[in-house]
Write an enzyme that holds these catalytic residues in place. Structure first.
Site, PDB file in Angstrom:
ATOM      1  N   ASP A   1       0.825  -1.217   0.000  1.00 60.09           N
ATOM      2  CA  ASP A   1       0.000   0.000   0.000  1.00 60.09           C
ATOM      3  C   ASP A   1       0.857   1.264   0.000  1.00 60.09           C
ATOM      4  OD1 ASP A   1      -2.288  -1.500   0.072  1.00 60.09           O
ATOM      5  OD2 ASP A   1      -2.691  -1.216   2.205  1.00 60.09           O
TER       6      ASP A   1
ATOM      7  N   ASP B   1      -5.205  -8.108  14.873  1.00 61.30           N
ATOM      8  CA  ASP B   1      -4.725  -9.448  15.205  1.00 61.30           C
ATOM      9  C   ASP B   1      -5.355  -9.966  16.499  1.00 61.30           C
ATOM     10  OD1 ASP B   1      -3.442  -7.510  16.703  1.00 61.30           O
ATOM     11  OD2 ASP B   1      -1.422  -8.092  16.142  1.00 61.30           O
TER      12      ASP B   1
END
Length: 494
Positions: free
Chosen positions: A100, A248
């Site tokens: 990105d 996460d």
């Protein structure tokens, strides 16, 4: 102010102060509990899972390795080289560079990917053209087209050993295992005092907390990198989500609530680069702190409604809410001065006993926790623990920005995912200050300077009022805030 109002204000201030100290003592006692669980289940080998069958190259599954990148020009090539050095059949390995980036990283990755493709690797630079949902969005986007049955994930600063896949994949012979996490190592822990303190902190977390929770059957989490997932575990648990900064941790708890088992391998170490910039470290800690509180706010209700053992629910609650301690410490710092003035009107001399007890439990539990982890990990642990007194004060200094992160997490305030910049620093003497990504200014950076002055005045009041029991607290406050303030100012002017 009337005597009634004064008495009421005194009672409120002192009541809040004592309550804060009580909660901090509970979290201090919990650290002893973690060490107990570690000794019982790991040292005693109780509850240890059976060792999996060895790796069989003939039946090797297809694995996709995801490398989420955003402006990592100094470490991108090193990362790709490490992944391509994994000892695994090329025809069974897919590498997704989820890039990105908006800077020179794009061209650097493009060249490196072309080089590796010419060598026969199934590697691709995948660009979304947007940074929607940040890392979680990149991982979810790559997962849709991933070929692998298993998904390994590595952040830009990691360098996994070549045996990573052969060491972790055998655990998936148990169809209920959804994720395997390895322990983080540190390639530059001796770079500075700051990196040594981070290494102490992470060693305690990864050796004692993760091992204790895993071996005792409690929930623990994937740490965003240096781990591998069963693709089905991600998909059946709702996939990656950007609703929390710690995507996460969020997915980890959702997966375990769905019944997936997690495995932790403390004996297998994946080296990584520690932040050398205090502003980068502060940014990282704010993200982790706020993200954990966001997950607690989102999932604790589901956790307590789930058909789980009580000890699992209690330990998970302690895990997800532990960062509230930063907010408690910050408020305690502010309340200490008024408490010195008002304590005689409410508690008399009894407050000194409370303060001494809390100080002993909090400080001794932290010191014992980190000494124990160093003794377990390193033959030269006696030399390494010299920095632990600084670590204790440093944790207090970090309470400024982390307390703000806790408050934002509790109140549901949104914020962007701010990456932790990496500079490819591994050895002492290497300079990062002139490199891109180095941020010299931080609006929170001078707050520790104010609190250093405030704590200095608190020390003066304690001395003239003969409140000796408060002096150990105040000394740690002054040292922690002044160290953080000094380091922030030094890096601003260089």
């Amino acid at each position: 102010m009337s005597s009634t109002l004064y008495s009421l204000a005194s009672s409120l201030v002192m009541g809040l102060y004592v309550a804060l100290l009580g909660v901090l003592m509970i979290y201090g006692l919990h650290r002893f509990w973690i060490v107990y669980l570690y000794c019982r289940y790991h040292k005693g080998r109780k509850g240890a899972p059976p060792h999996p069958k060895s790796f069989n190259a003939l039946t090797a599954p297809v694995v996709t390795i995801q490398l989420p990148l955003y402006n990592e020009m100094y470490v991108a090539e090193r990362l790709i080289d490490s992944i391509c050095a994994l000892d695994y059949p090329k025809e069974k390995l897919e590498i997704q560079v989820l890039d990105d980036s908006t800077d020179r990283t794009v061209q650097i990755v493009e060249r490196k990917v072309a080089e590796k493709r010419a060598m026969g690797f199934d590697i691709h630079q995948l660009r979304r053209g947007t940074r929607t949902d940040f890392k979680a969005g990149a991982l979810a986007w790559g997962l849709k087209i991933a070929k692998g049955e298993f998904i390994g994930i590595f952040d830009a600063d990691f360098m996994p050993p070549s045996q990573f896949l052969k060491a972790t994949l055998p655990y998936f012979s148990d169809s209920n295992v959804g994720m395997v996490q390895t322990r983080w190592g540190h390639v530059n822990q001796d770079y500075s005092l700051l990196t040594r303190l981070q290494a102490l902190f992470l060693d305690g977390h990864f050796l004692l907390e993760h091992t204790a929770r895993y071996k005792s059957g409690a929930f623990f989490n994937f740490n965003g990198t240096a781990g591998i997932w069963r693709k089905a575990a991600i998909e059946t648990s709702g996939g990656w989500s950007a609703r929390a900064l710690t995507e996460d941790l969020d997915l980890s708890y959702r997966a375990q609530l769905q019944g997936w088992k997690f495995v932790y391998m403390p004996e297998f170490v994946c080296p990584a680069e520690l932040p050398v910039d205090i502003n980068a470290f502060r940014t990282q800690q704010r993200r982790w702190t706020k993200g954990a509180i966001q997950v607690a706010r989102i999932l604790l209700k589901d956790l307590w409604r789930a058909p789980l053992p009580l000890h699992t629910k209690v330990e998970a609650t302690a895990h997800l809410t532990a960062n509230v301690g930063y907010l408690l410490v910050f408020v305690a710092v502010l309340l200490l001065l008024p408490s010195l003035i008002l304590r005689g009107h409410v508690f008399g001399g009894g407050i000194a006993i409370i303060e001494i007890s809390v100080f002993f439990v909090s400080v001794f539990s932290m010191a014992f926790f980190y000494v124990f982890s160093q003794r377990e990990l390193y033959p030269d642990w006696r030399w390494r623990i010299k920095d632990i007194p600084v670590l204790l004060s440093f944790g207090i200094g970090m309470s400024v920005s982390n307390a703000m992160a806790v408050w934002e997490g509790l109140t549901g305030q949104p914020s962007d995912f701010v990456r932790t910049p990496k500079y490819g620093i591994q050895r002492a003497g290497e300079n990062w200050l002139k490199k891109d990504y180095a941020r010299r200014k931080n609006p929170v950076a001078l707050m520790p300077l104010f609190l250093t002055i405030y704590s200095g005045f608190t020390l003066y009041v304690a001395l003239i009022r003969d409140n000796w029991a408060a002096l150990p607290f105040i000394a740690m406050f002054i040292f922690g805030f002044s160290y953080l303030a000094g380091l922030s100012i030094l890096q601003r002017i260089k």
